[in-house]
Design a protein around this motif. Structure first.
Motif, PDB file in Angstrom:
ATOM      1  N   MET A   1     154.159  41.872 -50.711  1.00 33.96           N
ATOM      2  CA  MET A   1     155.289  42.564 -50.558  1.00 33.96           C
ATOM      3  C   MET A   1     154.949  44.144 -51.036  1.00 33.96           C
ATOM      4  SD  MET A   1     159.431  42.502 -52.035  1.00 33.96           S
ATOM      5  CE  MET A   1     159.019  42.733 -53.765  1.00 33.96           C
ATOM      6  N   THR A   2     155.139  45.190 -50.536  1.00 34.51           N
ATOM      7  CA  THR A   2     155.034  46.462 -50.791  1.00 34.51           C
ATOM      8  C   THR A   2     156.467  47.165 -51.020  1.00 34.51           C
ATOM      9  OG1 THR A   2     152.908  46.664 -50.321  1.00 34.51           O
ATOM     10  CG2 THR A   2     154.060  48.767 -50.541  1.00 34.51           C
ATOM     11  N   ILE A   3     157.032  47.616 -51.968  1.00 31.93           N
ATOM     12  CA  ILE A   3     158.198  48.427 -51.776  1.00 31.93           C
ATOM     13  C   ILE A   3     157.862  50.044 -51.793  1.00 31.93           C
ATOM     14  CG2 ILE A   3     160.204  48.930 -53.198  1.00 31.93           C
ATOM     15  CD1 ILE A   3     160.077  46.061 -54.374  1.00 31.93           C
ATOM     16  N   HIS A   4     158.326  50.519 -50.903  1.00 35.95           N
ATOM     17  CA  HIS A   4     158.202  51.919 -50.676  1.00 35.95           C
ATOM     18  C   HIS A   4     159.557  52.772 -51.029  1.00 35.95           C
ATOM     19  CE1 HIS A   4     154.630  51.227 -48.145  1.00 35.95           C
ATOM     20  NE2 HIS A   4     155.466  50.201 -47.595  1.00 35.95           N
ATOM     21  N   TYR A   5     159.526  53.598 -52.250  1.00 37.42           N
ATOM     22  CA  TYR A   5     160.732  54.215 -52.851  1.00 37.42           C
ATOM     23  C   TYR A   5     160.709  55.684 -52.177  1.00 37.42           C
ATOM     24  CZ  TYR A   5     163.578  56.339 -56.180  1.00 37.42           C
ATOM     25  OH  TYR A   5     164.471  57.418 -56.715  1.00 37.42           O
ATOM     26  N   HIS A   6     162.045  55.926 -51.630  1.00 35.12           N
ATOM     27  CA  HIS A   6     162.277  57.335 -51.170  1.00 35.12           C
ATOM     28  C   HIS A   6     163.393  57.858 -51.820  1.00 35.12           C
ATOM     29  CE1 HIS A   6     159.498  55.914 -48.012  1.00 35.12           C
ATOM     30  NE2 HIS A   6     160.369  54.948 -47.588  1.00 35.12           N
ATOM     31  N   GLU A   7     163.307  59.148 -52.294  1.00 37.45           N
ATOM     32  CA  GLU A   7     164.194  59.917 -52.663  1.00 37.45           C
ATOM     33  C   GLU A   7     165.047  60.575 -51.834  1.00 37.45           C
ATOM     34  OE1 GLU A   7     166.648  60.733 -56.008  1.00 37.45           O
ATOM     35  OE2 GLU A   7     164.931  59.527 -56.122  1.00 37.45           O
ATOM     36  N   GLY A   8     166.273  60.458 -51.413  1.00 35.44           N
ATOM     37  CA  GLY A   8     167.207  61.075 -50.833  1.00 35.44           C
ATOM     38  C   GLY A   8     167.492  60.765 -49.410  1.00 35.44           C
ATOM     39  N   ASP A   9     166.248  60.414 -48.779  1.00 41.20           N
ATOM     40  CA  ASP A   9     166.258  60.138 -47.245  1.00 41.20           C
ATOM     41  C   ASP A   9     165.020  59.334 -46.912  1.00 41.20           C
ATOM     42  OD1 ASP A   9     167.202  60.123 -44.698  1.00 41.20           O
ATOM     43  OD2 ASP A   9     166.668  62.041 -44.268  1.00 41.20           O
ATOM     44  N   LEU A  10     164.825  58.776 -45.645  1.00 41.97           N
ATOM     45  CA  LEU A  10     163.674  58.453 -45.086  1.00 41.97           C
ATOM     46  C   LEU A  10     162.802  59.481 -44.733  1.00 41.97           C
ATOM     47  CD1 LEU A  10     165.365  55.388 -42.866  1.00 41.97           C
ATOM     48  CD2 LEU A  10     163.879  54.944 -45.044  1.00 41.97           C
ATOM     49  N   PRO A  11     161.434  59.084 -44.595  1.00 43.25           N
ATOM     50  CA  PRO A  11     160.408  59.849 -44.110  1.00 43.25           C
ATOM     51  C   PRO A  11     160.647  60.305 -42.637  1.00 43.25           C
ATOM     52  CG  PRO A  11     159.390  58.311 -45.414  1.00 43.25           C
ATOM     53  CD  PRO A  11     160.765  57.889 -45.322  1.00 43.25           C
TER      54      PRO A  11
ATOM     55  N   ASP B   1     158.257  43.183 -41.692  1.00 39.65           N
ATOM     56  CA  ASP B   1     156.960  42.919 -41.874  1.00 39.65           C
ATOM     57  C   ASP B   1     156.546  42.677 -43.388  1.00 39.65           C
ATOM     58  OD1 ASP B   1     157.636  45.244 -43.188  1.00 39.65           O
ATOM     59  OD2 ASP B   1     156.286  46.761 -42.247  1.00 39.65           O
ATOM     60  N   GLY B   2     157.353  42.160 -44.165  1.00 39.49           N
ATOM     61  CA  GLY B   2     157.166  41.818 -45.632  1.00 39.49           C
ATOM     62  C   GLY B   2     157.283  43.080 -46.522  1.00 39.49           C
ATOM     63  N   ASP B   3     157.355  44.343 -45.950  1.00 33.36           N
ATOM     64  CA  ASP B   3     157.653  45.226 -46.904  1.00 33.36           C
ATOM     65  C   ASP B   3     158.972  45.779 -46.676  1.00 33.36           C
ATOM     66  OD1 ASP B   3     154.957  45.278 -47.352  1.00 33.36           O
ATOM     67  OD2 ASP B   3     154.434  47.128 -46.213  1.00 33.36           O
ATOM     68  N   ALA B   4     159.454  46.755 -47.879  1.00 35.94           N
ATOM     69  CA  ALA B   4     160.778  47.180 -47.910  1.00 35.94           C
ATOM     70  C   ALA B   4     160.866  48.629 -48.200  1.00 35.94           C
ATOM     71  CB  ALA B   4     161.606  46.637 -49.124  1.00 35.94           C
ATOM     72  N   HIS B   5     161.657  49.309 -47.929  1.00 40.56           N
ATOM     73  CA  HIS B   5     161.935  50.957 -47.911  1.00 40.56           C
ATOM     74  C   HIS B   5     163.219  51.193 -48.720  1.00 40.56           C
ATOM     75  CE1 HIS B   5     158.614  52.096 -45.322  1.00 40.56           C
ATOM     76  NE2 HIS B   5     158.692  51.135 -44.865  1.00 40.56           N
ATOM     77  N   VAL B   6     163.224  51.773 -50.113  1.00 42.37           N
ATOM     78  CA  VAL B   6     164.213  51.628 -50.623  1.00 42.37           C
ATOM     79  C   VAL B   6     164.678  53.186 -50.964  1.00 42.37           C
ATOM     80  CG1 VAL B   6     165.509  51.547 -52.838  1.00 42.37           C
ATOM     81  CG2 VAL B   6     163.794  49.507 -52.067  1.00 42.37           C
ATOM     82  N   VAL B   7     166.016  53.789 -50.448  1.00 40.67           N
ATOM     83  CA  VAL B   7     166.210  54.984 -50.398  1.00 40.67           C
ATOM     84  C   VAL B   7     167.373  55.228 -51.363  1.00 40.67           C
ATOM     85  CG1 VAL B   7     167.430  57.040 -48.999  1.00 40.67           C
ATOM     86  CG2 VAL B   7     165.760  55.162 -47.900  1.00 40.67           C
ATOM     87  N   ARG B   8     166.896  56.135 -52.699  1.00 39.18           N
ATOM     88  CA  ARG B   8     168.216  56.041 -53.411  1.00 39.18           C
ATOM     89  C   ARG B   8     168.525  57.800 -52.928  1.00 39.18           C
ATOM     90  NH1 ARG B   8     168.497  60.045 -57.416  1.00 39.18           N
ATOM     91  NH2 ARG B   8     170.028  59.833 -59.216  1.00 39.18           N
ATOM     92  N   LEU B   9     170.075  57.402 -52.570  1.00 42.23           N
ATOM     93  CA  LEU B   9     170.714  58.634 -52.072  1.00 42.23           C
ATOM     94  C   LEU B   9     171.159  60.002 -53.036  1.00 42.23           C
ATOM     95  CD1 LEU B   9     173.064  56.652 -49.520  1.00 42.23           C
ATOM     96  CD2 LEU B   9     170.987  58.029 -49.039  1.00 42.23           C
TER      97      LEU B   9
END
Length: 206
Positions: A1-11, A45-53
């Protein structure tokens, strides 16, 4: 598992496919008292995207576009709450949607245990931890434990949907479930308009 961190919004260039699992983390469970803080997503796909709003501006046009994209099915567990938070704080009506909790209540009539942890354990033999459920999601920095918890809430929803779809078809309730999913964004509007604790379809003498 890979966690992709995003600040504010999705790419802007992120493509999560035609079915996206979505969950949110908030400061509490009251619509107008508690802020929306985090949104997590997975393509299955086993990955997650986490957005801190970014509060209170909630300047997240790419996330809003995904939530309202008619070509993308948004997959939730107890979507009623998340969809309500998105309506209230992001100003968007999320659709189309699928809710594994509604599907479970229609398909798994042999039990009254429809929580995500119970569903994941029974249907796909995975144990998930809810230890970070009550942590401070409004913090300026999310801990690795919080990120892992947020990811765990969306990583298994695609597999649950597959199992529940089979059960709904087997029990002859797939069309009924779809009608409930289609109505869910309108149920949320009733919640936000003040009827969250009232079943307007129930008989009343008053």
């Amino acid at each position: 598992m890979t966690i992709h961190y995003h600040e504010g919004d999705l790419p802007a260039d992120l493509d999560l496919g035609a079915v996206v699992a979505i969950d949110s983390e908030t400061m509490g469970l009251r619509f107008r008292r508690d802020d929306l803080c985090v949104v997590q997503l997975s393509a299955g796909d086993g990955d997650a995207h986490v957005v801190r709003l970014n509060r209170p501006a909630y300047d997240c046009p790419h996330l809003k576009a995904l939530l309202t994209d008619p070509a993308v099915l948004k997959l939730f567990h107890f979507g009623r709450f998340d969809i309500g938070m998105f309506e209230l704080h992001l100003g968007v009506t999320t659709a189309p949607v699928y809710c594994t909790k509604i599907a479970s209540k229609l398909a798994r009539t042999y039990t009254d245990r429809h929580g995500l942890k119970d569903l994941v354990r029974e249907l796909i033999s995975v144990d998930i931890s809810k230890a970070q459920q009550s942590s401070d999601w409004g913090a300026a920095t999310l801990t690795p434990e919080q990120l892992a918890y947020a990811a765990s809430d969306v990583l298994h929803l695609h597999a649950l949907k597959n199992r529940l779809d089979y059960m709904l078809e087997r029990e002859g309730r797939a069309a009924l479930a779809q009608a409930c999913f289609d109505f869910l964004p309108q149920r949320v509007k009733l919640d936000l308009a003040g009827w969250e604790d009232t079943d307007i379809f129930a008989h009343s003498w008053s």
